[in-house]
Design a protein around this motif. Structure first.
Motif, mmCIF file in Angstrom:
data_model
loop_
_atom_site.group_PDB
_atom_site.id
_atom_site.type_symbol
_atom_site.label_atom_id
_atom_site.label_comp_id
_atom_site.label_asym_id
_atom_site.label_seq_id
_atom_site.Cartn_x
_atom_site.Cartn_y
_atom_site.Cartn_z
ATOM 1 N N ARG A 292 0.835 -1.204 0.000
ATOM 2 C CA ARG A 292 0.000 0.000 0.000
ATOM 3 C C ARG A 292 0.872 1.257 0.000
ATOM 4 O O ARG A 292 0.614 2.215 -0.735
ATOM 5 N N ALA B 145 -5.176 -3.928 -6.741
ATOM 6 C CA ALA B 145 -6.313 -3.764 -5.830
ATOM 7 C C ALA B 145 -6.091 -2.612 -4.867
ATOM 8 O O ALA B 145 -7.014 -1.853 -4.556
ATOM 9 N N LYS C 173 -4.695 0.076 -5.300
ATOM 10 C CA LYS C 173 -4.916 1.392 -5.902
ATOM 11 C C LYS C 173 -6.367 1.835 -5.704
ATOM 12 O O LYS C 173 -6.687 3.004 -5.890
ATOM 13 N N HIS C 174 -7.235 0.892 -5.317
ATOM 14 C CA HIS C 174 -8.665 1.169 -5.189
ATOM 15 C C HIS C 174 -9.195 1.010 -3.770
ATOM 16 O O HIS C 174 -10.235 1.578 -3.442
ATOM 17 N N SER D 92 -8.320 -4.724 2.366
ATOM 18 C CA SER D 92 -7.823 -5.885 1.616
ATOM 19 C C SER D 92 -7.452 -7.040 2.531
ATOM 20 O O SER D 92 -7.546 -8.214 2.136
ATOM 21 N N SER E 177 -14.630 -0.406 -3.311
ATOM 22 C CA SER E 177 -14.436 -0.574 -4.742
ATOM 23 C C SER E 177 -14.693 -2.020 -5.129
ATOM 24 O O SER E 177 -13.922 -2.903 -4.751
ATOM 25 N N GLY F 166 -11.632 -3.424 -6.783
ATOM 26 C CA GLY F 166 -10.585 -3.785 -5.832
ATOM 27 C C GLY F 166 -10.885 -5.108 -5.148
ATOM 28 O O GLY F 166 -9.987 -5.938 -4.940
#
Length: 287
Positions: free
Chosen positions: A26, A87, A89-90, A96, A146, A149
Motif C-alpha cells: 500500500r 487492488a 490502488k482502489h 484488503s 471498490s 478492488g
C-alpha cells in the motif's frame, strides 16, 4: 526438535513476515506503478535467490518439476503481487486484509486438488460459510469501497492459494527455500526485462516510505517469508500449518492501523473474526 513442532514454528514466522506485505505494498504503490512494483520485487528477489542457489550449489530441478515451479511462479511471484498491487490502488490495506482470511480455505482447496489432502464433509460447510461472510461484506461495502478492488483481491487469493499448495507439495522433494528460489529464477529473465521497460523515467519524486515498502516486499515478502513458509508446510502438512494464515488478518490490521493510520471499522474486525472462526472449524475437520 519434533518435525511437526518445527513446521508450526516455521509457519508462524512465515505468516508474521507475510502480514506486513499488504501494508508495505500500500505504501509502495503511492509512488510506484503497480506493474513496476510487481516486476521489480520479483527481479530483486530472483537475483538474491539465484545467488543462494549458486552459493549452496543446489542441484537443478528435474524437467518434470518445471510445470510445478511455473505454477508457483504464476501464483506467488506474479499473480498475487500484481493483483494485490492493482487492488490497493482502489482499496485500503485494512480492507484488503479481510480477504486474506480466505487464504487458508484457498490453500486447503488446492491442497485437495494438487496435494492429495482429503478433508471431511464438515470442512466444506465451514469453508463455504467463511466464503459467504467475506463475499457478503464485499457486497455491503461496494458503494463506499471498490467492487473492482474486491474482485482483484479475490483473484489474488485464488492464485496465492494455488501457489502455496503447489509449492508445499514440491518442497517435500526440493526443500522449502529451494522451491521459491527456483520459481524466482525461472521468472527472472522476464521480470528483469519488464523492470527495465516499466521503470519510471524519473525516481526523484519517490519518497523514502515507498522505497522501504519496495525493499520489504522484495526481500521479506518475496523470498525470506517463503523460506519459512514452505518449510513449515512441508514439515507440518498443508492443511494443518496452512491454518496459521488465520492469524495474518489480525497482524495485518494492526500494522495498517498502527503504521498507516488507516481506519479499521468494527465491521472489518467482526468479519475478520467470523472468518477466522470458520477457518478454525474447518481445521478441525481438515482430515
Amino acid at each position: 526438535m519434533d518435525k511437526t513442532a518445527g513446521g508450526w514454528i516455521n509457519g508462524f514466522v512465515g505468516v508474521l513476515i507475510f502480514s506486513g506485505s499488504l501494508p508495505a505494498t500500500r505504501v509502495a504503490v503511492m509512488d510506484f506503478d503497480p506493474a513496476f512494483l510487481t516486476v521489480a520485487r520479483a527481479a530483486t528477489a530472483g537475483i538474491l535467490g539465484l545467488a543462494l542457489l549458486l552459493t549452496f550449489r543446489q542441484k537443478r530441478p528435474e524437467r518434470r518439476d518445471l510445470l510445478s515451479l511455473a505454477i508457483v511462479a504464476l501464483g506467488v511471484v506474479v499473480g498475487f503481487p500484481l493483483l494485490t498491487a492493482l487492488a490497493l490502488k482502489h482499496i485500503t490495506s485494512a480492507h484488503s486484509i479481510i480477504f486474506v482470511g480466505l487464504l487458508p480455505l484457498a490453500t486447503a482447496i488446492f491442497g485437495v486438488i494438487r496435494g492429495g489432502d482429503r478433508p471431511k464433509p464438515a470442512f466444506w460447510l465451514f469453508s463455504c460459510l467463511g466464503s459467504a461472510l467475506v463475499a457478503g461484506f464485499a457486497v455491503t461495502q461496494g458503494v463506499t469501497a471498490s467492487p473492482l478492488g474486491d474482485m482483484l483481491m479475490l483473484a489474488a487469493i485464488i492464485l496465492c492459494g494455488l501457489g502455496y499448495a503447489e509449492g508445499a507439495t514440491l518442497s517435500r522433494k526440493l526443500g522449502g527455500w529451494q522451491v521459491i528460489s527456483w520459481a524466482l529464477v525461472l521468472s527472472l529473465p522476464v521480470m528483469l526485462a519488464l523492470t527495465l521497460i516499466t521503470m519510471p523515467p524519473s525516481l526523484e519524486n519517490v519518497g523514502n516510505a515507498a522505497w522501504i515498502g519496495l525493499a520489504y516486499v522484495s526481500l521479506f515478502s518475496m523470498l525470506i517469508g517463503f523460506v519459512f513458509w514452505y518449510r513449515g508446510l512441508a514439515q507440518g502438512g498443508i492443511a494443518a500449518v496452512g491454518q496459521l494464515q488465520l492469524l495474518q488478518p489480525f497482524f495485518g490490521l494492526g500494522l495498517a492501523a498502527t503504521l498507516l493510520h488507516e481506519p479499521v471499522s468494527p465491521a472489518m474486525i467482526a468479519v475478520t473474526a467470523a472468518v477466522v472462526l470458520c477457518v478454525v472449524g474447518a481445521k478441525r475437520y481438515a482430515g
